[in-house]
Design a protein around this motif. Structure first.
Motif, PDB file in Angstrom:
ATOM      1  N   CYS A  45       0.871  -1.315   0.135  1.00  0.00           N
ATOM      2  CA  CYS A  45      -0.135   0.029   0.113  1.00  0.00           C
ATOM      3  C   CYS A  45       0.925   1.106   0.070  1.00  0.00           C
ATOM      4  O   CYS A  45       1.927   1.412   0.780  1.00  0.00           O
ATOM      5  N   CYS A  48      -0.725   6.385   1.672  1.00  0.00           N
ATOM      6  CA  CYS A  48      -0.423   7.815   2.334  1.00  0.00           C
ATOM      7  C   CYS A  48       1.136   7.762   2.501  1.00  0.00           C
ATOM      8  O   CYS A  48       1.709   6.747   2.151  1.00  0.00           O
ATOM      9  N   GLY A  51       3.510   5.300   4.645  1.00  0.00           N
ATOM     10  CA  GLY A  51       3.860   4.353   3.814  1.00  0.00           C
ATOM     11  C   GLY A  51       4.964   4.699   2.913  1.00  0.00           C
ATOM     12  O   GLY A  51       5.609   5.758   3.247  1.00  0.00           O
ATOM     13  N   CYS A  53       3.771   0.708   2.717  1.00  0.00           N
ATOM     14  CA  CYS A  53       3.830  -0.393   3.720  1.00  0.00           C
ATOM     15  C   CYS A  53       3.386  -1.899   2.869  1.00  0.00           C
ATOM     16  O   CYS A  53       3.017  -1.669   1.821  1.00  0.00           O
ATOM     17  N   VAL A  66       1.400   1.106   8.767  1.00  0.00           N
ATOM     18  CA  VAL A  66       1.700   2.014   9.723  1.00  0.00           C
ATOM     19  C   VAL A  66       0.482   2.500  10.442  1.00  0.00           C
ATOM     20  O   VAL A  66       0.257   2.833  11.784  1.00  0.00           O
ATOM     21  N   CYS A  67      -0.602   2.661   9.472  1.00  0.00           N
ATOM     22  CA  CYS A  67      -1.929   3.324  10.210  1.00  0.00           C
ATOM     23  C   CYS A  67      -2.777   2.335  10.862  1.00  0.00           C
ATOM     24  O   CYS A  67      -3.872   2.639  11.461  1.00  0.00           O
ATOM     25  N   ARG A  77      -8.942  -2.409  -0.892  1.00  0.00           N
ATOM     26  CA  ARG A  77      -8.915  -0.855  -1.315  1.00  0.00           C
ATOM     27  C   ARG A  77      -7.866  -1.098  -2.742  1.00  0.00           C
ATOM     28  O   ARG A  77      -8.432  -0.274  -3.441  1.00  0.00           O
ATOM     29  N   VAL A 195      -6.430   6.986   3.072  1.00  0.00           N
ATOM     30  CA  VAL A 195      -6.324   6.539   4.377  1.00  0.00           C
ATOM     31  C   VAL A 195      -7.137   7.057   5.264  1.00  0.00           C
ATOM     32  O   VAL A 195      -7.660   7.984   5.220  1.00  0.00           O
TER      33      VAL A 195
HETATM   34 FE1  SF4 Z   1      -1.381   2.478   3.207  1.00  0.00          FE
HETATM   35 FE2  SF4 Z   1      -1.836   2.661   5.778  1.00  0.00          FE
HETATM   36 FE3  SF4 Z   1       0.516   2.421   5.001  1.00  0.00          FE
HETATM   37 FE4  SF4 Z   1      -0.585   4.670   4.580  1.00  0.00          FE
HETATM   38  S1  SF4 Z   1       0.156   3.954   6.364  1.00  0.00           S
HETATM   39  S2  SF4 Z   1       0.635   3.706   2.939  1.00  0.00           S
HETATM   40  S3  SF4 Z   1      -2.549   3.975   4.212  1.00  0.00           S
HETATM   41  S4  SF4 Z   1      -0.985   0.863   4.910  1.00  0.00           S
END
Ligand code: SF4
Ligand code: MSK
Length: 620
Positions: A45, A48, A51, A53, A66-67, A77, A195
């Motif tokens: 992903c 955002c 990442g 990520c 991370v989120c 998604r 996000v």
């Molecule tokens: Fe994706 Fe969440 Fe990582 Fe951002 S923090 S890149 S939304 S998984």
């Protein structure tokens, strides 16, 4: 080379590319290998900047981004974003066609007269627009206005949803997936996948379905229907296919991309006596217009224009050394074309303000001044003819005749004006079912092999095949679009084809014309008084690669049709998402996806599905 394609012209041109020192799609695929495993599973992903990520598929490392998003959220998604991109592509194409109709009705596009007044009036009636005693121009103005409104309508549903059987509409309403407006669904999908918005994979997939339905019963259907109004509704037509359609002694122009707005007018411009004279002055015997991919399908369906090939042949057409210009508009055009062309004399001319290509010449196509722009483009190709290097020219001899042009209206006409003979043939078992075979080529798989193996198995088992896109071009190149191909069909299908003089595989058009297939499905369900999901139907995209195919597959399944994918979609990183798509959806929308790379095994899945549906309907 034979591991790359079943098409002899492709194999010959890959060899020539090698000896000419040209890098092709297969070389670039090899350079990418091994491809990213996270990407293949759909578990990376970058939505955002906390990442990018990625989730560890083996459970040893990170289980959340991370989120806090888990694999289910990330896979869902990513899938919804692919659907939104695919739906947007078809729908923006549709918007372009309506805008041309509007300009034509306003008198601003004199080169686009309305070709099918009967269809214009039929569509106007669907929109409750008065037709009696009104001029074609006034009706077209009202229709274009109302259809343009579909992109941002506030009435809560799209007009063509009314074509869908009552039971299906009720189901969509109960699931809250009736598409409410084309732009709205795409925008909402992008919003929900930002996000920290929609993190529930079920909720995300339902929104993906609604977005895809806004394509199949919205943007794509609009593109098809209004193209018929402007350029004529296709009827059976014959032509030739494959790279052998290029002519050593003529100016060869390939039209590649998707929209008929430019290609249709170029077909006419190339008949201009002045341009033909200029071509002769350059030493050419004529101007040879050929299509490629779906722009090719649009002009093939309406004019029987030769089609030079499908997706994986676009670079190879240049490698023949005999193409004086490739004129491109939108979608499925490899950015590598100018690079390949730089080793030959071929001009790459881009025409859409939405699709520019470094290294190509750009001539913005202007629908208000269409014929003049088209002439200018054809003239560039004519002038380029004398730059050909004869020593670089090698056109493979492979070509095959086709019969195409099977719009819904053409099918009805072949059946004598009503769907009843088709329904009767299905009831009697002469035709056991119908399968839509659509979609692209993908260099990870042997070109055309899956399409052809799958289709041949089906027709042998008395299953009528309807095709579009690059799948239909694969069938054209192998002779399956000829009435004589009925000899490969089972006894029942063979006798139906012979009595109607049709092939066992009906070419219904470009990618947006899958809406024609959906219309036939809905009409057959309405005749029988059942839901689409009750019918002995299936869909398949044996060699798909584009995001548009993701949207198509999703609206076909959401409309109740079992769909087989021949290349693996990036969803296997979430057991829940994969499970929902391949099994859970049955209880929700009455249909699921299957993934099967082996086309013979895929055909068996379709045959077994059709047998089960026939049994449930009480048919033998
Ligand atoms: Fe994706 Fe969440 Fe990582 Fe951002 S923090 S890149 S939304 S998984
Ligand atoms: S052109 S979307 S490669 S079918 Fe419609 Fe072919 Fe697929 Fe493009």
């Amino acid at each position: 080379m034979s591991d790359k394609s079943v098409d002899q012209s492709t194999i010959k041109m890959i060899k020539k590319a090698k000896s000419d020192g040209i890098e092709t799609v297969w070389d670039r695929l090899a350079a990418q290998e091994p491809q990213c495993g996270f990407g293949q599973l759909g578990i990376c992903c970058r939505n955002c900047n906390m990442g990018p990520c990625r989730i560890d598929p083996f459970g040893d490392g990170a289980s959340h981004g991370v989120c806090g998003a888990n694999a289910d959220t990330i896979v869902a998604r990513n899938l919804v974003r692919a659907i939104a991109a695919g739906a947007a592509s078809h729908s923006d194409h549709g918007r372009g066609i309506v805008s041309t109709l509007l300009a034509s009705a306003q008198g601003h596009a004199p080169d686009y007269p309305i070709k099918d007044e009967a269809k214009l009036k039929a569509l106007a009636a669907e929109y409750s627009i008065a037709v009696e005693g009104r001029s074609v121009k006034d009706i077209a103005l009202d229709l274009a206005g109302q259809v343009l409104d579909e992109f941002g309508t506030r009435k809560g549903f799209l007009q063509f949803v009314n074509r869908v059987p009552e039971k299906r509409r009720a189901l969509w309403n109960s699931l809250d997936i009736t598409p409410r407006g084309i732009d709205r669904e795409v925008v909402e999908s992008m919003h929900r996948t930002h996000v920290g918005v929609d993190n529930d994979y079920v909720s995300l997939i339902l929104q993906g379905m609604r977005t895809a339905l806004s394509d199949g019963w919205g943007g794509s259907a609009i593109a098809t229907e209004l193209s018929d109004v402007l350029f004529g509704t296709p009827s059976p037509v014959k032509g030739t296919s494959n790279l052998g359609v290029l002519r050593e002694d003529q100016v060869n122009i390939i039209l590649h991309g998707h929209e008929p707005t430019l290609s249709d007018i170029i077909v006419h411009a190339a008949r201009d006596p002045e341009l033909l004279k200029e071509a002769r002055e350059k030493g050419a015997a004529g101007i040879n217009i050929c299509g490629m991919c779906c722009t090719g399908n649009e002009i093939l369906m309406r004019h029987g224009v030769p089609v030079a090939g499908n997706f994986l042949q676009q670079e190879l057409a240049i490698v023949t050394g005999a193409v004086d210009a490739i004129i491109v508009d939108i979608q499925c055009i490899m950015p590598s074309l100018p690079q390949v062309a730089s080793c030959y004399h071929t001009k790459i001319i881009s025409t859409s303000p939405k699709a520019k290509f470094p290294g190509a010449e750009h001539i913005s196509f202007d629908e208000h001044n269409a014929m003049n722009t088209a002439r200018k483009i054809v003239r560039l190709a004519v002038e380029n003819y004398s730059n050909r290097s004869p020593e670089k020219v090698s056109i493979p001899s492979d070509q095959m005749e086709y019969m195409a042009g099977f719009s819904v209206e053409a099918i009805l006409e072949a059946l004598g004006g009503s769907l009843n003979p088709l329904v009767d043939a299905i009831k009697s078992g002469s035709i056991r079912g119908i399968v839509g075979v659509v979609g692209c080529n993908n260099p990870k798989y042997k070109q055309d092999y899956s399409h052809l193996t799958f289709v041949r198995e089906l027709i042998k088992n008395d299953i009528l095949v309807v095709g579009t896109g690059c799948a239909a071009i694969a069938c054209a190149k192998s002779g399956l679009l000829l009435p004589a191909a009925a000899s490969e069909a089972g006894e029942g299908l063979r006798s139906v084809c012979r009595s109607l003089g049709i092939p066992p595989v009906l070419h219904m058009g470009s990618c947006v014309d899958i809406s024609r297939i959906m219309q036939v499905a809905a009409a057959v369900a309405n005749v029988l008084g059942v839901d689409i999901s009750d019918l002995p139907l299936a869909g398949a995209a044996p060699e798909w690669m584009s995001e548009k195919a993701v949207s198509i597959g999703t609206y076909v399944v959401s409309s109740g049709i079992f769909t087989i994918l021949g290349t693996i979609p990036p969803v296997l990183g979430s057991k829940n998402v994969a499970g929902l798509l391949t099994s859970g959806a049955e209880k929700v929308v009455g249909a699921v996806f299957a993934v099967e790379e082996d086309p013979a095994a895929a055909a068996l899945l379709a045959i077994n599905h059709i047998t089960a549906k026939r049994k449930a309907l009480g048919l033998g």
